[in-house]
Design an enzyme around this catalytic site. Structure first.
Site, PDB file in Angstrom:
ATOM      1  CG  HIS A 126      -2.504  -5.802   1.852  1.00 48.97           C
ATOM      2  ND1 HIS A 126      -2.779  -6.089   0.530  1.00 48.97           N
ATOM      3  CD2 HIS A 126      -2.240  -7.003   2.436  1.00 48.97           C
ATOM      4  CE1 HIS A 126      -2.710  -7.391   0.326  1.00 48.97           C
ATOM      5  NE2 HIS A 126      -2.390  -7.974   1.476  1.00 48.97           N
ATOM      6  CB  SER A 171      -4.421  -9.866   3.222  1.00 45.85           C
ATOM      7  OG  SER A 171      -4.550 -11.050   3.969  1.00 45.85           O
ATOM      8  CG  ASP A 191       2.567  -8.710   6.756  1.00 42.57           C
ATOM      9  OD1 ASP A 191       2.423  -7.809   5.908  1.00 42.57           O
ATOM     10  OD2 ASP A 191       2.400  -9.917   6.492  1.00 42.57           O
ATOM     11  CG  ASN A 200      -3.246  -7.605  -3.820  1.00 42.05           C
ATOM     12  OD1 ASN A 200      -4.352  -7.391  -3.330  1.00 42.05           O
ATOM     13  ND2 ASN A 200      -2.688  -8.801  -3.819  1.00 42.05           N
ATOM     14  CG  HIS A 236      -0.406 -13.642   4.687  1.00 44.24           C
ATOM     15  ND1 HIS A 236       0.672 -14.372   4.256  1.00 44.24           N
ATOM     16  CD2 HIS A 236      -1.204 -13.468   3.604  1.00 44.24           C
ATOM     17  CE1 HIS A 236       0.540 -14.612   2.955  1.00 44.24           C
ATOM     18  NE2 HIS A 236      -0.583 -14.074   2.535  1.00 44.24           N
ATOM     19  CD  GLU A 242      -1.584  -9.682   8.270  1.00 45.61           C
ATOM     20  OE1 GLU A 242      -2.334  -9.234   7.390  1.00 45.61           O
ATOM     21  OE2 GLU A 242      -1.414 -10.902   8.480  1.00 45.61           O
ATOM     22  CE  LYS A 263       0.512  -8.588  -1.108  1.00 44.81           C
ATOM     23  NZ  LYS A 263      -0.067  -9.813  -1.583  1.00 44.81           N
TER      24      LYS A 263
HETATM   25  C1  PLP Z   1      -0.479  -9.678   4.681  1.00 45.95           C
HETATM   26  C2  PLP Z   1       0.421 -10.386   3.724  1.00 45.95           C
HETATM   27  N1  PLP Z   1       1.649 -10.755   4.137  1.00 45.95           N
HETATM   28  C3  PLP Z   1       2.492 -11.405   3.326  1.00 45.95           C
HETATM   29  C4  PLP Z   1       2.138 -11.729   2.045  1.00 45.95           C
HETATM   30  C5  PLP Z   1       3.091 -12.508   1.180  1.00 45.95           C
HETATM   31  O1  PLP Z   1       3.736 -11.620   0.308  1.00 45.95           O
HETATM   32  P1  PLP Z   1       4.268 -12.113  -1.126  1.00 45.95           P
HETATM   33  O2  PLP Z   1       3.075 -12.177  -2.008  1.00 45.95           O
HETATM   34  O3  PLP Z   1       5.240 -11.039  -1.524  1.00 45.95           O
HETATM   35  O4  PLP Z   1       4.910 -13.429  -0.901  1.00 45.95           O
HETATM   36  C6  PLP Z   1       0.885 -11.351   1.556  1.00 45.95           C
HETATM   37  C7  PLP Z   1       0.480 -11.684   0.158  1.00 45.95           C
HETATM   38  O5  PLP Z   1      -0.552 -12.199  -0.120  1.00 45.95           O
HETATM   39  C8  PLP Z   1       0.001 -10.679   2.417  1.00 45.95           C
HETATM   40  O6  PLP Z   1      -1.228 -10.337   2.023  1.00 45.95           O
END
Ligand code: PLP
Length: 388
Positions: A208, A180, A205, A46, A132, A176, A240
């Site tokens: 990405h 992801s 969120d 990422n 997520h 989001e 990321k």
């Molecule tokens: C959309 C999304 N939110 C939250 C997270 C979690 O973040 P972190 O890896 O910093 O715990 C991720 C990570 O995979 C993600 O892709």
């Protein structure tokens, strides 16, 4: 007895072909990674802007460690909040325009805090179906009503949203900026309008999106014309595009003051390393000024999409750094991933339960570090493996 249950679950996972395991890499650096002494072109990380191994970030991390120490030594409300944390939080607020920011050691913890502290038992919590795991898990612990709407489907969301809020009962909509696993984005402006007409709060969120989208990499909300005040709460992380690790929540002073008092992950967890905060500040400076990184990433995305379309690969239609090639069957996805590996290309197969049943896929991620030759080689190999 208890142990037998665990063993049965492990056997079942293996029999379903869904067992996962980590690979030990001796180096993950720019466009390549090393596993068991062999070099691969990496299409699975990422690190979209090629910052994770930047010498400038390495230097910032080391200077931060010398100035502040490696560990924060406590939770933020005890001894864990150093000038490095205050400077990073102030810098994020100034860059993005939010009133206040709180730092977390991971995006998972930040998402958990966002949903657990900002909802009360009377509230209706609405999440996109492909949210997520960190959001879903937090929502499952919500003692009030929780529903999931069809992915990026505003009409489905509208059917679930009450016409208005009451004094006790509020609706919170969570989505989001870039999903992801599918790599696509909601129409945030339209979603905001819907939320505003129904008195609902919008929470985003942007794991990405930050760094990659919008002017100076401010994120998906900025790219889609939203203002910071349009979002009730915003989560993005540093692991990321920023190439480091950790995360933050941002919002109005009231929302963030409230989380500081009542967010249990914030109050009861050791604060982020102060050295890391210094590295994140350096990363933000590069993200803001090195427009060429976003330009190169976008060039690589367009190039990949053009070649993948010409080759007839079964890609989803997203226009971002995450490109999903749907295989369907889990065993086949694993086999394709292994065949790519034999050709020196690393693309991880993503299988249920991370993605819905029957949609196992290769999750290709593009980076500013990739060369056009790398992308040509990936497409050619995929064509040979998938279509011949
Ligand atoms: C959309 C999304 N939110 C939250 C997270 C979690 O973040 P972190 O890896 O910093 O715990 C991720 C990570 O995979 C993600 O892709």
């Amino acid at each position: 007895m208890q142990r037998m249950r665990l063993e049965q679950a492990l056997i079942a996972r293996q029999q379903q072909g869904l067992q996962r395991q980590s690979t030990e890499f001796s180096q993950v650096h720019g466009r390549t990674l090393l596993a068991e002494g062999k070099a691969y072109v990496n299409f699975s990380g990422n690190d979209y802007l090629d910052l994770a191994s930047s010498p400038l970030l390495q230097q910032a991390l080391s200077e931060g460690a010398q100035q502040y120490g490696v560990g924060s030594t406590g939770s933020p409300l005890v001894t864990g909040y150093h000038s490095a944390h205050a400077d990073l939080a102030a810098e994020l607020a100034a860059w993005l325009g939010f009133e206040r920011v709180l730092l977390f050691s991971s995006g998972f913890a930040a998402n958990q805090t966002m949903l657990s502290s900002l909802t009360s038992a009377e509230d209706l919590l609405l999440l996109d179906k492909l949210s997520h795991a960190s959001l879903i898990d937090a929502a499952l612990q919500h003692s009030g009503r929780f529903k999931r709407f069809a992915h990026n489907d505003l009409a489905a969301l509208a059917r679930l949203l009450p016409e208005t809020a009451t004094a006790e009962q509020h609706s919170l909509v969570v989505t989001e900026g870039v999903f992801s696993m599918d790599g696509d984005s909601p129409d945030l402006a339209a979603m905001l309008q819907l939320c505003q007409t129904r008195d609902a709060a919008l929470l985003l969120d942007d794991a990405h999106g930050l760094g990659v989208l919008g002017e100076e990499g401010r994120g998906s909300w900025f790219a889609q014309g939203l203002q910071p005040s349009d979002l009730y709460c915003y989560m993005a992380n540093f692991g990321k595009a920023l190439g480091v690790g950790g995360a933050f929540l941002a919002g109005s002073r009231t929302v963030i003051d409230y989380i500081e008092q009542f967010g249990r992950h914030y109050v009861y967890s050791t604060a982020l390393s102060p050295a890391l905060c210094v590295a994140v500040r350096k990363s933000i400076a590069l993200v803001r000024t090195d427009t060429w990184r976003r330009d190169k990433l976008n060039e690589n995305i367009q190039y990949f999409r053009r070649l993948a379309t010409q080759a007839g690969l079964p890609c989803l239609t997203a226009n971002g750094a995450i490109q999903a090639i749907i295989i369907g069957d889990s065993a086949k996805a694993l086999s394709v991933s292994q065949q790519l590996r034999q050709q020196g290309i690393w693309v991880t197969a993503i299988r249920p339960p991370t993605v819905p049943p029957g949609t196992a896929r290769l999750r290709v991620t593009l980076s500013a570090a990739h060369h056009t030759d790398d992308i040509q080689r990936l497409i050619k190999t995929l064509q040979q493996v998938l279509l011949c």
